[in-house]
Design a protein around this motif. Structure first.
Motif, PDB file in Angstrom:
ATOM      1  N   THR A  20       0.677  -1.170  -0.006  1.00 46.11           N
ATOM      2  CA  THR A  20      -0.103  -0.069  -0.093  1.00 46.11           C
ATOM      3  C   THR A  20       0.812   1.173  -0.056  1.00 46.11           C
ATOM      4  O   THR A  20       1.773   1.246   0.606  1.00 46.11           O
ATOM      5  CB  THR A  20      -0.787   0.012   1.079  1.00 46.11           C
ATOM      6  N   LEU A  21       0.751   2.169  -0.834  1.00 51.77           N
ATOM      7  CA  LEU A  21       1.236   3.293  -0.965  1.00 51.77           C
ATOM      8  C   LEU A  21       0.422   4.344  -0.264  1.00 51.77           C
ATOM      9  O   LEU A  21      -0.905   4.528  -0.596  1.00 51.77           O
ATOM     10  CB  LEU A  21       1.432   3.909  -2.572  1.00 51.77           C
ATOM     11  N   LEU A  22       1.061   5.107   0.499  1.00 48.99           N
ATOM     12  CA  LEU A  22       0.062   6.215   1.252  1.00 48.99           C
ATOM     13  C   LEU A  22       0.177   7.688   0.839  1.00 48.99           C
ATOM     14  O   LEU A  22       1.517   8.018   0.555  1.00 48.99           O
ATOM     15  CB  LEU A  22       0.574   6.165   2.914  1.00 48.99           C
ATOM     16  N   CYS A  23      -0.827   8.520   0.607  1.00 48.47           N
ATOM     17  CA  CYS A  23      -0.465   9.792   0.273  1.00 48.47           C
ATOM     18  C   CYS A  23      -1.432  10.390   1.347  1.00 48.47           C
ATOM     19  O   CYS A  23      -2.597  10.176   1.724  1.00 48.47           O
ATOM     20  CB  CYS A  23      -1.211   9.890  -1.097  1.00 48.47           C
ATOM     21  N   ALA A  24      -0.574  11.706   1.775  1.00 46.23           N
ATOM     22  CA  ALA A  24      -1.463  12.424   2.930  1.00 46.23           C
ATOM     23  C   ALA A  24      -1.168  13.933   2.552  1.00 46.23           C
ATOM     24  O   ALA A  24      -0.142  14.436   2.101  1.00 46.23           O
ATOM     25  CB  ALA A  24      -0.683  12.279   4.392  1.00 46.23           C
ATOM     26  N   GLN A  25      -2.377  14.660   2.820  1.00 45.34           N
ATOM     27  CA  GLN A  25      -2.338  16.102   2.288  1.00 45.34           C
ATOM     28  C   GLN A  25      -2.977  16.874   3.562  1.00 45.34           C
ATOM     29  O   GLN A  25      -3.885  16.462   4.216  1.00 45.34           O
ATOM     30  CB  GLN A  25      -3.253  16.335   1.213  1.00 45.34           C
ATOM     31  N   ASP A  26      -2.311  18.132   3.854  1.00 47.27           N
ATOM     32  CA  ASP A  26      -2.424  18.991   4.873  1.00 47.27           C
ATOM     33  C   ASP A  26      -3.213  20.262   4.702  1.00 47.27           C
ATOM     34  O   ASP A  26      -3.219  21.272   5.318  1.00 47.27           O
ATOM     35  CB  ASP A  26      -1.472  19.192   5.938  1.00 47.27           C
ATOM     36  N   MET A  27      -3.813  20.182   3.466  1.00 51.15           N
ATOM     37  CA  MET A  27      -4.418  21.550   3.088  1.00 51.15           C
ATOM     38  C   MET A  27      -5.864  21.525   2.912  1.00 51.15           C
ATOM     39  O   MET A  27      -6.542  22.328   2.448  1.00 51.15           O
ATOM     40  CB  MET A  27      -3.731  21.853   1.369  1.00 51.15           C
ATOM     41  N   ASN A  28      -6.455  20.571   3.438  1.00 50.27           N
ATOM     42  CA  ASN A  28      -7.922  20.360   3.528  1.00 50.27           C
ATOM     43  C   ASN A  28      -8.684  20.133   2.234  1.00 50.27           C
ATOM     44  O   ASN A  28      -9.741  20.774   1.931  1.00 50.27           O
ATOM     45  CB  ASN A  28      -8.643  21.546   4.351  1.00 50.27           C
ATOM     46  N   HIS A  29      -7.728  19.623   1.107  1.00 50.20           N
ATOM     47  CA  HIS A  29      -8.396  19.676  -0.199  1.00 50.20           C
ATOM     48  C   HIS A  29      -9.409  18.503  -0.082  1.00 50.20           C
ATOM     49  O   HIS A  29      -9.454  17.470   0.406  1.00 50.20           O
ATOM     50  CB  HIS A  29      -7.075  19.243  -1.235  1.00 50.20           C
ATOM     51  N   GLU A  30     -10.377  18.832  -1.120  1.00 50.79           N
ATOM     52  CA  GLU A  30     -11.415  17.835  -1.466  1.00 50.79           C
ATOM     53  C   GLU A  30     -10.889  16.519  -2.276  1.00 50.79           C
ATOM     54  O   GLU A  30     -11.227  15.521  -2.123  1.00 50.79           O
ATOM     55  CB  GLU A  30     -12.806  18.333  -1.942  1.00 50.79           C
ATOM     56  N   TYR A  31     -10.387  16.909  -3.294  1.00 55.51           N
ATOM     57  CA  TYR A  31     -10.175  15.992  -4.414  1.00 55.51           C
ATOM     58  C   TYR A  31      -8.742  15.466  -4.069  1.00 55.51           C
ATOM     59  O   TYR A  31      -7.786  16.280  -4.003  1.00 55.51           O
ATOM     60  CB  TYR A  31     -10.135  16.898  -5.822  1.00 55.51           C
ATOM     61  N   MET A  32      -8.712  14.151  -4.451  1.00 51.95           N
ATOM     62  CA  MET A  32      -7.360  13.609  -4.492  1.00 51.95           C
ATOM     63  C   MET A  32      -7.088  12.440  -5.585  1.00 51.95           C
ATOM     64  O   MET A  32      -8.056  11.985  -5.956  1.00 51.95           O
ATOM     65  CB  MET A  32      -6.692  12.857  -3.095  1.00 51.95           C
ATOM     66  N   TYR A  33      -5.764  12.408  -6.115  1.00 50.15           N
ATOM     67  CA  TYR A  33      -5.541  11.474  -7.346  1.00 50.15           C
ATOM     68  C   TYR A  33      -4.300  10.732  -7.213  1.00 50.15           C
ATOM     69  O   TYR A  33      -3.440  11.060  -6.501  1.00 50.15           O
ATOM     70  CB  TYR A  33      -5.426  12.538  -8.650  1.00 50.15           C
TER      71      TYR A  33
END
Lengths: 113, 112
Positions: A20-33
């Motif tokens: 499993t590859l993990l992606c984390a964002q701290d910008m409170n974005h709705e969309y992820m790709y």
């Protein structure tokens, strides 16, 4: 000021293994790709999510699964890795409104032997 | 379906201007983007232009949009060695997750 963080940065797998590859964002974005980048082919969309709890198929979804249980995280899974999945994987996110510009992580370089 | 095309390579001398071209097929594109990718790194947003604009300038960068011909260009003035990278054009349209379609990228090499 982390933005989009991908883990791990490098990985070598044997054919048939899962990961499993993990992606984390701290910008409170709705969309992820999730994209894969292969030489001479640009970026191709694997799966995407328009919000927590939602996922949808992109251009090249076969062999991959995704989950978005929390808004800030988007996981990409390989159930049974194949050499054709050797690639550089990029995660991106964007806010729900505005210019639609996507912000990218630094990538995960995955080799399947 | 959508398609975005770019030439693969461009070589310029330091101090000259670079012009990277892109053609796209989706006339419903709302925004068009230019990204820069340095070796071993992710894609960095350089600039974008809304489809009702013809030109956008941002310091050394000038973006020109010709909607009639579905043609987008990125001009880099006074090109420096630090500009050596791969440049991706991308187009996006509303709806369906606001997905972007990327070109294959243009590798810019800046020579002394």
């Amino acid at each position: 000021n982390a933005g989009v963080t991908q883990t791990p940065k490098f990985r070598v797998l044997k054919t048939g293994q899962s990961m499993t590859l993990l992606c984390a964002q701290d910008m409170n974005h709705e969309y992820m790709y999730w994209y894969r980048q292969d030489p001479g082919m640009g970026l191709r969309l694997i799966h995407y999510s328009v919000g927590e709890g939602t996922t949808a198929k992109g251009e090249v979804p076969d062999g991959y699964n995704v989950s978005r249980l929390k808004k800030q995280n988007f996981l990409l899974g390989l159930e049974s890795a194949a050499p054709s999945q050797t690639s550089v994987y990029f995660c991106a996110s964007r806010e729900g409104q505005g210019s639609g510009a996507q912000h990218f992580g630094d990538g995960t370089r995955l080799s399947i032997l | 379906g959508e398609d975005v095309e770019q030439s693969l390579f461009l070589s310029v001398r330091e101090g000259d201007s670079s012009v990277i071209n892109c053609t796209y097929t989706d006339s419903s594109s709302t925004y068009l983007y230019w990204y820069k990718q340095e070796p071993g790194a992710g894609l960095q947003l350089l600039t974008y232009i809304f489809s009702n604009m013809d030109m956008k300038q941002d310091q050394r960068l000038t973006v020109l949009l010709n909607k009639k011909d579905n043609h987008l260009s990125l001009r880099i003035a006074d090109t420096q060695t630090g500009d050596s990278a791969i440049y991706f054009c991308a187009e996006g349209a509303p709806g369906g997750g606001n997905k972007l379609t990327f070109g294959t990228g243009t590798q810019l090499k800046v020579e002394l």
